[in-house]
Design a protein around this motif. Structure first.
Motif, PDB file in Angstrom:
ATOM      1  N   ARG A 194      47.541  33.605  34.829  1.00  0.00           N
ATOM      2  CA  ARG A 194      46.234  33.100  34.392  1.00  0.00           C
ATOM      3  C   ARG A 194      46.215  31.591  34.613  1.00  0.00           C
ATOM      4  O   ARG A 194      47.101  30.879  34.138  1.00  0.00           O
ATOM      5  N   ARG A 209      43.664  23.878  45.730  1.00  0.00           N
ATOM      6  CA  ARG A 209      43.075  25.179  46.056  1.00  0.00           C
ATOM      7  C   ARG A 209      43.492  25.642  47.449  1.00  0.00           C
ATOM      8  O   ARG A 209      43.682  26.831  47.692  1.00  0.00           O
ATOM      9  N   HIS A 216      44.231  34.624  43.957  1.00  0.00           N
ATOM     10  CA  HIS A 216      42.935  35.073  43.476  1.00  0.00           C
ATOM     11  C   HIS A 216      42.268  36.053  44.433  1.00  0.00           C
ATOM     12  O   HIS A 216      41.101  35.924  44.784  1.00  0.00           O
ATOM     13  N   GLN A 217      43.051  37.015  44.920  1.00  0.00           N
ATOM     14  CA  GLN A 217      42.491  38.128  45.671  1.00  0.00           C
ATOM     15  C   GLN A 217      41.663  38.979  44.705  1.00  0.00           C
ATOM     16  O   GLN A 217      41.730  38.795  43.487  1.00  0.00           O
ATOM     17  N   GLU A 221      43.127  37.761  38.662  1.00  0.00           N
ATOM     18  CA  GLU A 221      42.168  37.186  37.725  1.00  0.00           C
ATOM     19  C   GLU A 221      41.750  35.802  38.208  1.00  0.00           C
ATOM     20  O   GLU A 221      42.596  34.960  38.506  1.00  0.00           O
ATOM     21  N   MET A 222      40.442  35.568  38.296  1.00  0.00           N
ATOM     22  CA  MET A 222      39.950  34.273  38.740  1.00  0.00           C
ATOM     23  C   MET A 222      40.251  33.209  37.689  1.00  0.00           C
ATOM     24  O   MET A 222      40.283  33.491  36.487  1.00  0.00           O
ATOM     25  N   HIS A 225      37.589  27.370  34.669  1.00  0.00           N
ATOM     26  CA  HIS A 225      37.381  25.975  35.059  1.00  0.00           C
ATOM     27  C   HIS A 225      36.794  25.181  33.897  1.00  0.00           C
ATOM     28  O   HIS A 225      35.817  25.599  33.276  1.00  0.00           O
TER      29      HIS A 225
END
Length: 303
Positions: A194, A209, A216-217, A221-222, A225
């Protein structure tokens, strides 16, 4: 155009924009509506163009009105800064400085810097806006900030700004003590972690990034931000999130016993720079503050 607009006309037009109506502007300026309408009409005659359109849904700016409003705002900001600088030079101890920077400076050099500046300018106003450089640029261009400090990588539109390098800082991954991934030594091992990252797609975190491009495929979990240090730290401490920070702020607020740095040394260093307008000279107080900032940054151990 035969004549230039008068200052009072500009101020009335500015207030009409802020209030959204002639009635609101008249109330704010303590003038009658006919007087405000007359001043606005004289400004349009001077410029030989229509600035606003009045309709059933209220007032809207025309295309020329929007263009003139942007230039006008800059002019009024510059006049205020010029008058302020005169007062600063005459009184020396007074003035105002507005600066923007990320949490790194807030948690390292700023307390000492502010103390030193206040010794020289005890009656000065000091305004601090904290955020990533991408969020500070609009305020800098509008004249609301004297200068801003941050990381400016490829893709930053800086043609109208002076860019001066200040220092370079190494970065690291931090987690709570006892995190299941605390022994990881490569970013690849953290693919399913995470993550919490600043809310910016420019500068140093744009490089990060790219480095994490395989992350983050769809199954992963994205990241969350946020530019809030308090929110970010709490997520790291309470919810097993990882985040990337400068090594100089790896244990803020006395949290050495609760945070750990992962043994990953492949993160690129970040180059921090100060940005200020090419067109708008820094005020007397802002120049002195920038001198102190350079000195503090050069003396600080960013490792």
């Amino acid at each position: 155009m035969r004549y230039l607009p008068k200052l009072q006309q500009l101020k009335v037009f500015q207030q009409v924009i802020r209030s959204g109506s002639i009635r609101g502007a008249a109330r704010a300026l303590n003038q009658s509506q006919p007087a405000v309408s007359r001043t606005l009409r004289e400004l349009e005659q001077t410029l030989d163009t229509q600035l606003i359109v009045r309709g059933n849904q209220g007032m809207t700016l025309t295309e020329t009105g929007r263009a003139f409003a942007q230039r006008m705002q800059f002019i009024l900001e510059e006049l205020e800064r010029a008058a302020d600088e005169i007062r600063q030079i005459e009184q020396y101890s007074q003035g105002s400085v507005a600066i923007g920077f990320s949490s790194l400076l807030a948690l390292t050099v700023f307390p000492g810097l502010a103390g030193e500046f206040k010794t020289l300018f005890p009656q000065s106003k000091l305004l601090i806006k904290e955020g990533q450089l991408s969020t500070l640029l609009p305020a800098l261009r509008e004249g609301k900030l004297d200068f801003a400090v941050g990381t400016a990588g490829p893709g930053f539109p800086l043609e109208d700004l002076v860019r001066e390098s200040l220092f370079s800082a190494p970065f690291c991954v931090i987690a709570r003590r006892g995190h299941p991934l605390a022994d990881a030594t490569t970013l690849a091992e953290l693919q399913d972690a995470r993550w919490l990252l600043p809310e910016t797609d420019m500068g140093y975190y744009q490089q990060i990034r790219i480095s994490m491009g395989g992350f983050h495929q769809p199954a992963a979990e994205m990241p969350v931000h946020t530019d809030s240090v308090v929110c970010g730290l709490n997520m790291v401490l309470q919810s097993d999130y990882l985040t990337i920070v400068a090594r100089a702020m790896k244990a803020p607020f006395g949290l050495e016993e609760r945070l750990s740095v992962l043994n990953i040394d492949t993160l690129p260093q970040a180059e921090y720079c100060v940005l200020y307008s090419q067109k708008s000279p820094l005020t007397f107080a802002a120049r002195r503050f920038l001198d102190l900032l350079r000195s503090q940054c050069h003396a600080h151990d960013w490792s």
